[in-house]
Design a protein around this motif. Structure first.
Motif, mmCIF file in Angstrom:
data_model
loop_
_atom_site.group_PDB
_atom_site.id
_atom_site.type_symbol
_atom_site.label_atom_id
_atom_site.label_comp_id
_atom_site.label_asym_id
_atom_site.label_seq_id
_atom_site.Cartn_x
_atom_site.Cartn_y
_atom_site.Cartn_z
ATOM 1 N N SER A 212 -25.345 11.559 -88.044
ATOM 2 C CA SER A 212 -25.132 12.671 -87.117
ATOM 3 C C SER A 212 -26.418 13.468 -86.951
ATOM 4 O O SER A 212 -27.181 13.646 -87.905
ATOM 5 N N HIS A 213 -26.618 13.976 -85.733
ATOM 6 C CA HIS A 213 -27.860 14.664 -85.386
ATOM 7 C C HIS A 213 -27.560 15.954 -84.647
ATOM 8 O O HIS A 213 -26.455 16.154 -84.118
ATOM 9 N N ASP A 214 -28.580 16.826 -84.556
ATOM 10 C CA ASP A 214 -28.472 18.016 -83.726
ATOM 11 C C ASP A 214 -28.189 17.587 -82.287
ATOM 12 O O ASP A 214 -28.631 16.529 -81.838
ATOM 13 N N GLY A 215 -27.454 18.422 -81.561
ATOM 14 C CA GLY A 215 -27.120 18.094 -80.185
ATOM 15 C C GLY A 215 -25.869 17.255 -80.062
ATOM 16 O O GLY A 215 -25.648 16.598 -79.039
ATOM 17 N N ASN A 216 -25.038 17.216 -81.110
ATOM 18 C CA ASN A 216 -23.746 16.515 -81.058
ATOM 19 C C ASN A 216 -23.923 15.022 -80.786
ATOM 20 O O ASN A 216 -23.206 14.436 -79.973
ATOM 21 N N ARG A 217 -24.871 14.419 -81.481
ATOM 22 C CA ARG A 217 -25.126 12.990 -81.312
ATOM 23 C C ARG A 217 -24.825 12.242 -82.608
ATOM 24 O O ARG A 217 -25.033 12.776 -83.710
ATOM 25 N N GLU A 218 -24.387 11.008 -82.467
ATOM 26 C CA GLU A 218 -24.138 10.141 -83.615
ATOM 27 C C GLU A 218 -24.696 8.770 -83.298
ATOM 28 O O GLU A 218 -24.370 8.184 -82.260
ATOM 29 N N THR A 219 -25.527 8.242 -84.199
ATOM 30 C CA THR A 219 -26.189 6.960 -83.947
ATOM 31 C C THR A 219 -25.716 5.904 -84.943
ATOM 32 O O THR A 219 -25.193 6.195 -86.017
ATOM 33 N N TRP A 220 -25.952 4.635 -84.579
ATOM 34 C CA TRP A 220 -25.317 3.492 -85.220
ATOM 35 C C TRP A 220 -26.034 3.005 -86.476
ATOM 36 O O TRP A 220 -25.427 2.416 -87.368
ATOM 37 N N GLY A 221 -27.336 3.209 -86.579
ATOM 38 C CA GLY A 221 -28.062 2.616 -87.703
ATOM 39 C C GLY A 221 -28.193 1.114 -87.547
ATOM 40 O O GLY A 221 -28.455 0.601 -86.465
ATOM 41 N N HIS A 222 -28.028 0.373 -88.666
ATOM 42 C CA HIS A 222 -28.094 -1.088 -88.655
ATOM 43 C C HIS A 222 -29.421 -1.616 -88.114
ATOM 44 O O HIS A 222 -29.450 -2.601 -87.358
ATOM 45 N N SER A 223 -30.525 -0.956 -88.486
ATOM 46 C CA SER A 223 -31.845 -1.489 -88.165
ATOM 47 C C SER A 223 -31.928 -2.928 -88.647
ATOM 48 O O SER A 223 -31.335 -3.282 -89.678
#
Length: 273
Positions: A212-223
């Motif tokens: 979870s990040h600022d600005g109400n964002r959520e990212t997947w990961g799995h590089s």
């Protein structure tokens, strides 16, 4: 030769992100040469005003100074996934990938071509990168000890014609720094990356944001690091971390000789001048 991707949980604050990157760099493999990829928005994941405040001119500024120092300190080729860079007479910025050699020199850079203006079924819902960023116009393949480095950023991965052009221009390793959302990443991240590796017979190094990040964002990961045959060589989960894989140029050469798809291609990608 080592290929490395750093997975971050970046926020709007550069100092917070800098400390996270510095800690992960301590975990690099010992072998050199080593190519290290940071994700998209490694310096800032925030609101439009945060990108504008952080933006630097290409080749100058405190964030780029730190990148130079890291490249020299760790004796690495460092590809800074994306940094907001200034555009003359514009409030908006470019989102720019920068390549530094182990001497700390800025070798080349790439402005993101395709901007993420989409609606996604997540907590944020609406993404409009064009509100904050100006698209680039040029492709970039960087000569290096690892082979040609084909530069791209995140949403670019959905446009296979870009990667075919990078391959035609001499790319051996396709770099995909990203801030792929959790929803789109779960559905499309790995299939898209494997397709780009297989169809272009190139290594893929893809460094994503996570959590979870600022600005109400959520990212997947799995590089992930993928071989030219499509094999997953290393993959991170949903937490910050470091993944690495050994580059095998002979494998690339063998695949391209035994299945010369580039020679067989009869249609060239449509591309605007």
């Amino acid at each position: 030769m080592q290929l490395v991707a750093l997975q971050l949980n970046a926020q709007a604050d550069w100092l917070h992100n800098r400390a996270q990157i510095a800690a992960l760099l301590q975990r690099l493999p010992l072998e050199r040469p080593c190519l290290v990829l940071l994700p998209e928005n490694f310096a800032c994941m925030g609101a439009p005003r945060d990108y504008q405040q952080l933006a630097e001119s290409v080749g100058d500024g405190p964030v780029q100074h730190q990148l130079r120092e890291w490249a020299r300190e760790f004796d690495i080729w460092l590809v800074a996934g994306s940094l907001p860079t200034r555009v003359p007479d514009e409030l908006r910025t470019h989102t720019t990938s920068l390549v530094f050699n182990p001497q700390g020199e800025l070798v080349d850079f790439y402005h993101k071509l395709h901007l993420f203006d989409v609606d996604v079924a997540d907590a944020r819902g609406r993404y409009r990168e064009s509100d904050s960023f100006v698209p680039g116009n040029d492709t970039c393949v960087v000569p290096s000890p690892f082979g040609g480095l084909g530069l791209s950023i995140c949403y670019d991965v959905r446009f296979p014609e870009l990667y075919r052009l990078l391959r035609q221009q001499g790319a051996d390793i396709l770099l995909v720094p990203a801030a792929f959302t959790k929803v789109t990443g779960q559905a499309h991240w790995l299939p898209l990356l494997q397709a780009r590796a297989i169809e272009n017979q190139c290594y893929i190094v893809a460094a994503n944001q996570c959590g979870s990040h600022d600005g109400n964002r959520e990212t997947w990961g799995h590089s992930v690091i993928i071989a030219p045959w499509g094999d997953v060589l290393a993959q991170q989960g949903t937490q910050p971390g470091v993944i690495a894989a050994t580059l095998d140029p002979q494998q690339t050469e063998h695949i391209r000789k035994s299945m010369p798809v580039q020679l067989h291609a009869r249609l060239t990608p449509a591309w605007r001048e």
